[in-house]
Write a protein that holds these residues in place. Sequence first.
Motif, PDB file in Angstrom:
ATOM      1  N   SER A 195       0.665  -1.212  -0.112  1.00  0.00           N
ATOM      2  CA  SER A 195      -0.007  -0.059  -0.093  1.00  0.00           C
ATOM      3  C   SER A 195       0.994   1.255   0.057  1.00  0.00           C
ATOM      4  O   SER A 195       0.551   2.130  -0.924  1.00  0.00           O
ATOM      5  N   ARG A 196       1.802   1.269   0.934  1.00  0.00           N
ATOM      6  CA  ARG A 196       2.533   2.566   1.086  1.00  0.00           C
ATOM      7  C   ARG A 196       3.579   2.653  -0.259  1.00  0.00           C
ATOM      8  O   ARG A 196       3.748   3.837  -0.873  1.00  0.00           O
ATOM      9  N   LEU A 197       4.169   1.494  -0.862  1.00  0.00           N
ATOM     10  CA  LEU A 197       4.670   1.532  -1.992  1.00  0.00           C
ATOM     11  C   LEU A 197       4.172   2.066  -3.264  1.00  0.00           C
ATOM     12  O   LEU A 197       4.349   3.016  -4.057  1.00  0.00           O
ATOM     13  N   LEU A 198       2.778   1.511  -3.642  1.00  0.00           N
ATOM     14  CA  LEU A 198       2.137   1.962  -4.714  1.00  0.00           C
ATOM     15  C   LEU A 198       1.305   3.267  -4.769  1.00  0.00           C
ATOM     16  O   LEU A 198       1.153   4.030  -5.596  1.00  0.00           O
ATOM     17  N   VAL A 199       1.134   3.561  -3.355  1.00  0.00           N
ATOM     18  CA  VAL A 199       0.114   4.859  -3.229  1.00  0.00           C
ATOM     19  C   VAL A 199       1.166   6.095  -2.776  1.00  0.00           C
ATOM     20  O   VAL A 199       1.286   6.966  -3.510  1.00  0.00           O
ATOM     21  N   GLU A 200       1.864   6.165  -1.496  1.00  0.00           N
ATOM     22  CA  GLU A 200       2.743   7.006  -1.278  1.00  0.00           C
ATOM     23  C   GLU A 200       3.976   7.171  -1.684  1.00  0.00           C
ATOM     24  O   GLU A 200       4.311   8.266  -2.051  1.00  0.00           O
ATOM     25  N   CYS A 201       4.486   6.071  -2.177  1.00  0.00           N
ATOM     26  CA  CYS A 201       5.904   6.135  -3.002  1.00  0.00           C
ATOM     27  C   CYS A 201       5.613   6.967  -4.265  1.00  0.00           C
ATOM     28  O   CYS A 201       6.391   7.865  -4.722  1.00  0.00           O
ATOM     29  N   ALA A 202       4.615   6.429  -5.062  1.00  0.00           N
ATOM     30  CA  ALA A 202       4.002   7.144  -6.399  1.00  0.00           C
ATOM     31  C   ALA A 202       3.948   8.435  -6.115  1.00  0.00           C
ATOM     32  O   ALA A 202       4.174   9.186  -6.990  1.00  0.00           O
ATOM     33  N   ARG A 203       3.077   8.766  -5.195  1.00  0.00           N
ATOM     34  CA  ARG A 203       2.797  10.267  -5.008  1.00  0.00           C
ATOM     35  C   ARG A 203       3.943  11.245  -4.607  1.00  0.00           C
ATOM     36  O   ARG A 203       4.251  12.343  -5.237  1.00  0.00           O
ATOM     37  N   MET A 204       4.843  10.825  -3.692  1.00  0.00           N
ATOM     38  CA  MET A 204       5.908  11.707  -3.240  1.00  0.00           C
ATOM     39  C   MET A 204       7.353  11.585  -4.238  1.00  0.00           C
ATOM     40  O   MET A 204       8.055  12.669  -4.076  1.00  0.00           O
ATOM     41  N   THR A 205       7.357  10.567  -4.854  1.00  0.00           N
ATOM     42  CA  THR A 205       8.450  10.516  -5.884  1.00  0.00           C
ATOM     43  C   THR A 205       8.413  11.406  -7.146  1.00  0.00           C
ATOM     44  O   THR A 205       7.605  11.092  -7.864  1.00  0.00           O
ATOM     45  N   LYS A 206       9.260  12.253  -7.313  1.00  0.00           N
ATOM     46  CA  LYS A 206       9.551  12.819  -8.692  1.00  0.00           C
ATOM     47  C   LYS A 206      10.835  12.810  -9.278  1.00  0.00           C
ATOM     48  O   LYS A 206      11.785  12.472  -8.780  1.00  0.00           O
ATOM     49  N   PRO A 207      10.926  13.451 -10.577  1.00  0.00           N
ATOM     50  CA  PRO A 207      12.027  13.316 -11.297  1.00  0.00           C
ATOM     51  C   PRO A 207      13.231  13.835 -10.362  1.00  0.00           C
ATOM     52  O   PRO A 207      14.474  13.286 -10.678  1.00  0.00           O
ATOM     53  N   THR A 208      13.038  14.823  -9.944  1.00  0.00           N
ATOM     54  CA  THR A 208      14.374  15.498  -9.006  1.00  0.00           C
ATOM     55  C   THR A 208      14.570  15.000  -7.597  1.00  0.00           C
ATOM     56  O   THR A 208      15.297  15.673  -6.823  1.00  0.00           O
ATOM     57  N   SER A 209      13.438  14.075  -7.118  1.00  0.00           N
ATOM     58  CA  SER A 209      13.590  13.542  -5.818  1.00  0.00           C
ATOM     59  C   SER A 209      15.005  12.851  -5.479  1.00  0.00           C
ATOM     60  O   SER A 209      15.428  12.172  -6.357  1.00  0.00           O
ATOM     61  N   ARG A 210      15.879  13.284  -4.504  1.00  0.00           N
ATOM     62  CA  ARG A 210      17.047  12.571  -4.070  1.00  0.00           C
ATOM     63  C   ARG A 210      16.930  11.352  -3.110  1.00  0.00           C
ATOM     64  O   ARG A 210      15.728  11.361  -2.413  1.00  0.00           O
ATOM     65  N   LEU A 211      17.948  10.462  -3.312  1.00  0.00           N
ATOM     66  CA  LEU A 211      17.620   9.422  -2.321  1.00  0.00           C
ATOM     67  C   LEU A 211      17.522   9.541  -1.022  1.00  0.00           C
ATOM     68  O   LEU A 211      16.652   9.319  -0.391  1.00  0.00           O
ATOM     69  N   ASP A 212      17.796  10.698  -0.378  1.00  0.00           N
ATOM     70  CA  ASP A 212      17.765  11.108   1.158  1.00  0.00           C
ATOM     71  C   ASP A 212      16.563  11.867   1.288  1.00  0.00           C
ATOM     72  O   ASP A 212      16.052  11.878   2.443  1.00  0.00           O
ATOM     73  N   GLU A 213      15.598  12.149   0.186  1.00  0.00           N
ATOM     74  CA  GLU A 213      14.357  12.954   0.353  1.00  0.00           C
ATOM     75  C   GLU A 213      13.176  11.591   0.280  1.00  0.00           C
ATOM     76  O   GLU A 213      12.331  11.826   0.901  1.00  0.00           O
ATOM     77  N   VAL A 214      13.309  10.705  -0.458  1.00  0.00           N
ATOM     78  CA  VAL A 214      12.397   9.790  -0.434  1.00  0.00           C
ATOM     79  C   VAL A 214      12.739   8.438  -0.237  1.00  0.00           C
ATOM     80  O   VAL A 214      12.047   7.356  -0.160  1.00  0.00           O
ATOM     81  N   GLY A 215      13.951   7.833  -0.014  1.00  0.00           N
ATOM     82  CA  GLY A 215      14.321   6.849   0.590  1.00  0.00           C
ATOM     83  C   GLY A 215      14.715   5.544  -0.674  1.00  0.00           C
ATOM     84  O   GLY A 215      14.482   5.898  -1.860  1.00  0.00           O
ATOM     85  N   LEU A 216      15.609   4.639  -0.415  1.00  0.00           N
ATOM     86  CA  LEU A 216      15.829   3.709  -1.223  1.00  0.00           C
ATOM     87  C   LEU A 216      14.850   2.977  -1.926  1.00  0.00           C
ATOM     88  O   LEU A 216      15.017   2.678  -3.088  1.00  0.00           O
ATOM     89  N   THR A 217      13.921   2.732  -1.212  1.00  0.00           N
ATOM     90  CA  THR A 217      12.677   1.888  -1.930  1.00  0.00           C
ATOM     91  C   THR A 217      12.199   2.899  -2.836  1.00  0.00           C
ATOM     92  O   THR A 217      12.003   2.192  -4.118  1.00  0.00           O
ATOM     93  N   CYS A 218      11.537   3.849  -2.723  1.00  0.00           N
ATOM     94  CA  CYS A 218      10.920   4.558  -3.679  1.00  0.00           C
ATOM     95  C   CYS A 218      11.746   5.155  -4.681  1.00  0.00           C
ATOM     96  O   CYS A 218      11.415   5.230  -5.847  1.00  0.00           O
ATOM     97  N   SER A 219      13.137   5.399  -4.608  1.00  0.00           N
ATOM     98  CA  SER A 219      13.867   5.819  -5.362  1.00  0.00           C
ATOM     99  C   SER A 219      14.261   4.619  -6.522  1.00  0.00           C
ATOM    100  O   SER A 219      14.240   4.809  -7.657  1.00  0.00           O
ATOM    101  N   SER A 220      14.319   3.651  -5.925  1.00  0.00           N
ATOM    102  CA  SER A 220      14.598   2.204  -6.787  1.00  0.00           C
ATOM    103  C   SER A 220      13.359   1.777  -7.829  1.00  0.00           C
ATOM    104  O   SER A 220      13.444   1.429  -8.858  1.00  0.00           O
ATOM    105  N   HIS A 221      12.000   2.074  -7.210  1.00  0.00           N
ATOM    106  CA  HIS A 221      11.011   1.828  -7.737  1.00  0.00           C
ATOM    107  C   HIS A 221      10.289   3.065  -8.772  1.00  0.00           C
ATOM    108  O   HIS A 221       9.781   2.743  -9.650  1.00  0.00           O
ATOM    109  N   PHE A 222      10.428   4.224  -8.391  1.00  0.00           N
ATOM    110  CA  PHE A 222      10.024   5.282  -8.963  1.00  0.00           C
ATOM    111  C   PHE A 222      10.637   6.507  -9.592  1.00  0.00           C
ATOM    112  O   PHE A 222      10.311   7.046 -10.002  1.00  0.00           O
TER     113      PHE A 222
END
Length: 354
Positions: free
Chosen positions: A105-132
């Motif tokens: 749920s967090r991956l598909l909903v929250e990660c997808a919403r918060m991760t942008k092309p400019t998002s840094r690893l320290d801003e969205v974390g390793l999981t969100c960065s690697s998927h989105f």
Amino acid sequence: MAYSRIAVRVVAAAGVAAALLGPQSVWGYKIVLPGIHESITRAAIACVRAAQGAEPTYCGDRQPAILKDAYLDPGERYSSVERSTRWSDDPNNAVGSLGIAQYVSRLLVECARMTKPTSRLDEVGLTCSSHFGRLQFMHAQASREPNGTPESDRLTRQKIISWARFAYRVAIEDPALSLDADYCATVRGLEHIGADLAPEGFLQCRKSGQVAWHVASLFNIQCGNIFSWGTCWHRWGPRPNRRAVLLAKGAILHLIQDSYSQSHVYRGGGTAPGPRARFEAKIVCAPARHYYEYNSQAGGHHADADAPPRLDESCRPGAKIDDVITATAKALWQIDHRIPEDKFIEYLETSVLG
């Protein structure tokens, strides 16, 4: 066969996730069911053993075993090497803390919403960065440029090779790469991916107590919240570097297997289908022509490839491009025999990516 996403083909234990997330949750080589990464790796291990010490030559005839082993009886278990392929889908090792339904749920909903092309690893974390985000090369996929456009196929390929080179050195315990070395100083020297793996100001680069990472830390952290570095800790255990070596091996196998997913990489002639094309769970033994970026597929047919795959007629003994089981087996053999890094990369470039 969309190989790089963690979510669930619904089973009883994760039924709530399916009800919540719908059919698009049927992503890649899944951790729960079917275990496609694990079953491909199991078939490859059997092929390596059958070769009796020699390098495997062809393992495509073991494809029927994938269907059986992807749906193991609950009483059966995957080996540690087979399970290691899950790391790329859960690099924060968070499923154990959150449970599969909450994680998905967090991956598909929250990660997808918060991760942008400019998002840094320290801003969205390793999981969100690697998927989105900017680390989609871990799944043989493209990321977006800061302006929002997909990066070039050439750059994506360069990132894939750079990641494979680094993970391979960890997996073979290259004496020139200490797992206890400073993480940020090491990965910032990696061509094309260094700035994404260790951005300037990255908290884990600080030299204060347990905050600073070493090389093995990338594979050894566990997080109770995939969005916050403050909830992460090192899973040391009795032999932390051994765990990092095992998971680096899994990352390599995952990368190779994902590169055969039709919804990750186009392998064929002519112009690649658009990102919302209908994909199949089919292995095509042809050179990689185009790398897809996941975000542009949202709402499309990425999940159509998420099933135990069949082999296309192009996959046969002697083919220039190896099939996914043969490629996995050869990578396993090269890692276990500590074949020089350049030889492994040459194999990846010529017989896997083409």
